[in-house]
Design an enzyme around this catalytic site. Structure first.
Site: not given
Lengths: 463, 89, 469
Positions: A137, A62, A162
């Site tokens: 997210s 990420k 997330s």
């Protein structure tokens, strides 16, 4: 191909990472055109000869985690051309074990979002239906896994859900470890007392492997704690058989309330019942402070993140504009230009709740409510070994449905994930069914440092 | 909420539309937050950390600093190994 | 009655910075002692230095502080180019400790100054204003070598009643901080925020005063400014002010309404601290406190109580200086007298510290030897030491430069001739019986020879010469 098989083939010499990785990167590049899950692809990754537990495995990370020399944006324009001069600890550990970083995945700017629609760059699309959200997210992290059969290990991050949310929406496994178990050194902060780096994978075993490599105390993060351990043994068939029988699964009634879609409830409840056939017992429990978790979470997260984002002001690194005017004017011009709308919203809210006159009412109050929520869970774990509930109240919504939601309504979608995240508990999303082709996730939540327990439950049944 | 004041503290410029829009949105969110007042928190300690760890500190030993080129690498505005910035006033 | 309170920031002499392992050291080259942490790079995390905590606790022990049961760090948010994260990691609700005191001697009277609290925080970077000063620069240059250096902030209650008391306190405090080895005047900096109020008025805070001269001027100016406002019937408003060292005045920085809202939160990247183990460690490693040093000096070197006290209390480096000199010089009493007497007087008069004067033990002992071997008179010695303190040039060099070696009899006679020629009336007065006039004539010789003539010899020669006339 699964990671386990890939590792076997690499060890036997049937697969050569030096040849395979470039092929994989090419495939990812093509898929990225359709699913937009990468902000940066590492087109020339260095293939090391390290023979560790991740030997030759392509790893995607990420984009809020610093990779030295590889662009890291945290999903924001204000870091559009930022190249970290140091590696996050978890990146070091992955590379030490032979893992090869092939890409940085899309995310909501600085982690601010439930649907991965607050992206400065690529907006990832759910591979099950590209008109629908990938979840946020860590949307890109889940999509990269769900979009192909490639043996990827996907590293993601959770603050309020997330990892769980995109894992649920995309139908993959997503493990959020206990707060502090995985070093946050090199993680671009959203909310320091809530951020956790975790692993997504196609199976519980993949998550266990990833966790084994990245977990463990780090002297570069003074809030990190825990020994290094092999977590894959908890997903071992023999261990599971012995472990599940006699265990008590707590089902919090507040997590099956009105706000949760009926079909989701049905699928998840059926999934939970399946554990009875393995000898586990189901117990209905109550977590009375659940309804306050959303507010407590957001207040704390916003307070901390609004200070974390102060450093982005056009000096030392990040987006810069022409130097004219005084410091206040300059900072404002850079920040106004570089931050997206949601980031601005959160900075404003976060600043407000820390101000004199509001600080007691919001920030200090939320810290106390957090204590009560943690105690709620501790009480529950005196009677139960794990808790189970739906991960998200609904399946992945369509992009145009999301557009019509107000920020408050978007925040409310987090109701099922915020409480365990607030308490720093380990949790794992397990894909257990589908509604009209869209995945539904079961959330398995454990007590602090009980990753082994939840992994064992997660790996117990083939869905 | 005095949105202008908050925006000033946060160093973010808002145009008139944004001010109106944000004020409305944030009001709705703050309403949800005020639920917290319902909770009785007398004698409850605030939870600073989630996991109880105390007294973690490091030894006072020098480690190498960054090379100057890495220090300045990501900055657009530098001059003779200093960072360059706007005047204060 | 004036009320003055202080917020003193002292840098601690740790090897590394507060939250990272960069050297805690000034450098002429900018940004050489920096890393992702003190530069505030995204993803970096603060790592607190245990030595900084221990040193702060030593300060607390010295100040008779009540240590906090639980200590925690906080973020103080404001935007400024010298703050690498645009927040400073400091302590707000849960500092190192509160409610201590420090005793000072004001003209023979012991006064207790209460310490409200002490806490630990990081120093910001250094700013160079290019093309002007803070008010009219074109742009700034930033050096983060200082960013992250550990500071201990000591806050007093408003127990001071004059600038004299403040200076007595500051001198003693800095001396003691040196003695307990948490502060080194040669490397560490200090600065003060001074709060001043008079009856019927609100208090003003004068920020960042960094010298004793500045403290004196700032306080005295402020008192006058506030008194004049009250006398004219105006209100003394609650304000933050800046001390202008070139005009010796204070200027408005911010009014009460413009006060910055720092939006404090707890620092979640650091754990909380229960101080008992750190306190025990600091107690076990507490260096000699000044009272003990005084006793030791009296015992070991047979110094008088007065000399011992001055050595220990007046300048942080006096004791070390004295002990270094003692190794090279036998007469400890004479040594201490010269340090405590003339040297101290000159330093005081020129408002310099021993460190600022650049006086070294070798040269000082050499100076004493010069007097012992009668190469220079004591009177000349007193002159030379003034210049030594002022210019930092050792007496032997000063002498050589100005040919200040003691004059021979012949040379003295030459000067005597001139003096007699230039002062016929005095000579007449002397010869008519006013014997005391000879002192005047000796003085004139001294003036002309800049005290390089031995006064005894001069007197003898003068008397002889005047008799013969």
């Amino acid at each position: 191909m699964r990671i386990k098989e890939y590792l076997r083939k690499v060890e036997k010499g049937e697969i050569l990472p030096s040849k395979e990785i470039p092929r994989i990167v090419e495939k990812l590049d093509k898929l990225n055109e359709k699913y937009s899950c990468f902000i940066t692809l590492n087109k020339n990754p260095r293939i090391t000869s390290k023979k560790g537990r991740l030997r030759g495995i392509p790893v995607v990370i990420k984009d809020c985690i610093c990779t030295k020399g590889l662009r890291t944006t945290s999903g924001s324009k204000i870091l559009e051309n930022y190249f970290p001069v140091f590696n996050a600890t978890i990146v070091k550990r992955i590379e030490e074990e032979g893992g090869i970083i092939v890409g940085k995945t899309s995310m909501d700017e600085f982690g601010f979002g439930t649907f991965c629609t607050n992206c400065a760059f690529n907006l990832p699309k759910n591979p099950h239906d590209i008109t629908r959200s990938a979840g946020g997210s860590s949307g890109g992290a889940a999509v990269a896994l769900a979009m192909s059969d490639l043996p990827l290990l996907s590293i993601a991050e959770s603050t309020g859900g997330s990892i769980s949310c995109p894992a649920s929406f995309c139908g993959v496994y997503g493990l959020t470890p206990t707060y502090g178990l995985v070093s946050r050194y090199g993680l671009i902060d959203y909310s320091n007392s809530l951020d956790k780096i975790g692993v997504m994978g196609k199976s519980a075993w993949d998550c266990a492997l990833g966790l084994s490599v990245i977990a463990g105390k780090d002297s570069n993060d003074q809030t990190s704690i825990g020994e290094e351990k092999d977590y894959t043994r908890f997903v071992n068939k023999k261990y599971i058989e012995k472990n599940i029988s006699g265990k008590i699964i707590g089902v919090p009634k507040e997590y099956f309330g009105k706000g949760v879609d009926k079909q989701v409830k049905k699928i998840v409840m059926n999934a939970i019942k399946k554990y009875e056939s393995l000898g586990a017992k189901i117990k209905e429990i109550s977590l009375p402070y659940t309804k306050y978790a959303l507010s407590a979470y957001y207040v704390i997260a916003l307070a901390e993140s609004s200070t974390n984002l102060s450093k982005f002001c056009g000096l030392r690194y990040g987006l810069a504009t022409e130097i004219k005017g005084n410091a206040d004017e300059y900072f404002s011009s850079v920040r106004t230009k570089g931050f997206g709308k949601e980031a601005k919203r959160r900075i404003l809210l976060g600043t407000y709740i820390r101000m004199k006159g509001y600080r007691n009412k919001y920030y200090l109050k939320a810290l106390k409510v957090r204590k009560l929520i943690i105690e709620d869970f501790k009480k529950a774990f005196e009677k139960c070994n794990v808790l189970m509930a739906p991960t998200m109240p609904f399946i992945a919504p369509k992009f145009n449905e999301i557009k019509s939601l107000t920020p408050a309504q978007q925040y409310a979608s987090d109701i099922l994930t915020v409480a365990p995240n607030l308490a720093g508990l380990p949790m794992i999303n397990v894909p257990v069914g589908k509604i009209n082709g869209m995945p539904v996730g079961l959330h398995i939540i454990g007590n602090h440092f009980e990753e082994g327990e939840i992994l064992s439950f997660a790996g117990a049944i083939k869905w | 909420m005095d949105i202008e004041k908050v925006a000033k503290i946060a160093r973010i410029n808002l145009d008139e539309n944004e001010k109106k829009e944000f004020e409305k949105e944030l009001k709705e969110v703050l309403k949800i937050f005020s639920e917290l007042e319902e909770v009785n928190t007398t004698n409850v300690e605030p939870a600073f950390n989630v996991i109880r760890i105390i007294n973690i500190s490091r030894k006072d030993e020098v480690k190498p600093s960054l090379r100057i080129k890495d220090v300045l690498k990501n900055s657009k505005h530098t001059e003779k190994n200093y960072f360059k910035g706007p005047r204060i006033i | 009655m004036v009320k003055i309170g202080l917020e003193i920031h002292v840098q601690l002499n740790t090897r590394t910075k507060l939250f990272c392992s960069c050297k805690n050291e000034a450098s002429k080259k900018p940004n050489v002692n920096t890393c992702p942490i003190c530069l505030g790079m995204p993803g970096s995390k603060p790592l607190i230095n245990e030595e900084a905590i221990k040193k702060a606790i030593k300060i607390g022990l010295m100040l008779n502080l009540n240590f906090s049961k639980k200590m925690f760090f906080s973020r103080k948010s404001y935007f400024y180019p010298d703050l690498s994260k645009n927040y400073q990691i400091t302590q707000y609700e849960l500092p190192v400790g509160t409610q201590g005191y420090f005793l000072i001697n004001v003209k023979g009277r012991i006064k207790k100054i209460r310490i409200r609290r002490i806490h630990i925080e990081e120093d910001p970077a250094q700013i160079i204003h290019v093309g002007g000063s803070i008010t009219n620069a074109e742009y700034v240059l930033l050096d983060y070598n200082r960013s992250g250096v550990p500071l201990c902030e000591i806050v007093t209650e408003p127990d001071f009643e004059s600038s004299e008391e403040v200076i007595i306190f500051m001198k003693k405090l800095l001396s003691y901080l040196q003695h307990i080895k948490v502060f080194d005047i040669r490397k560490c900096k200090w600065r003060c925020d001074v709060n001043v109020s008079i009856p019927k008025g609100n208090r003003s805070e004068i920020k960042n005063v960094g010298s004793f001269k500045g403290i004196k001027s700032a306080i005295n100016y402020e008192i006058i400014r506030q008194e004049s406002l009250i006398n004219k019937g105006f209100e003394v408003k609650r304000e933050t002010r800046h001390f202008n060292a070139s005009t010796n005045t204070t200027e408005l920085l911010r009014t009460k309404e413009e006060e910055i809202d720092y939006g404090y939160i707890f620092e979640p990247d650091l754990t909380s601290f229960e101080l008992s183990s750190y306190i025990k460690d600091s107690e076990d490693n507490m260096p000699e406190l000044p009272e003990e040093i005084i006793k030791r000096l009296i015992k070991e070197y047979k110094l008088s109580k007065n000399n011992a006290e001055i050595l220990v209390q007046k300048d942080p480096l006096f004791v070390e200086f004295f002990e270094k000199c003692s190794k090279m010089y036998e007469n400890k009493k004479k040594l201490s007298n010269w340090i405590v007497g003339d040297l101290f007087k000159c330093l005081n008069f020129q408002e310099k510290s021993l460190f600022e004067s650049k006086i070294k033990p070798n040269d000082f002992v050499d100076f004493l030897n010069l007097m012992d071997s009668k190469k220079i008179t004591e009177r000349l010695g007193k002159e030379l030491i003034k210049e030594y303190v002022e210019k930092g040039i050792p007496p032997r060099q000063l002498m050589n430069r100005k040919n200040l070696n003691l004059l021979s009899k012949k040379e003295i006679l030459n000067v005597i001739e001139k003096v007699i020629k230039e002062n016929p009336k005095s000579v007449k007065d002397y010869q008519e019986g006013k014997k005391i006039v000879i002192d005047f004539l000796i003085g004139e010789v001294m003036k002309k020879t800049r005290a390089t003539a031995d006064p005894k010899i001069t007197r003898e020669l003068l008397e002889k010469k005047l008799k013969n006339k």
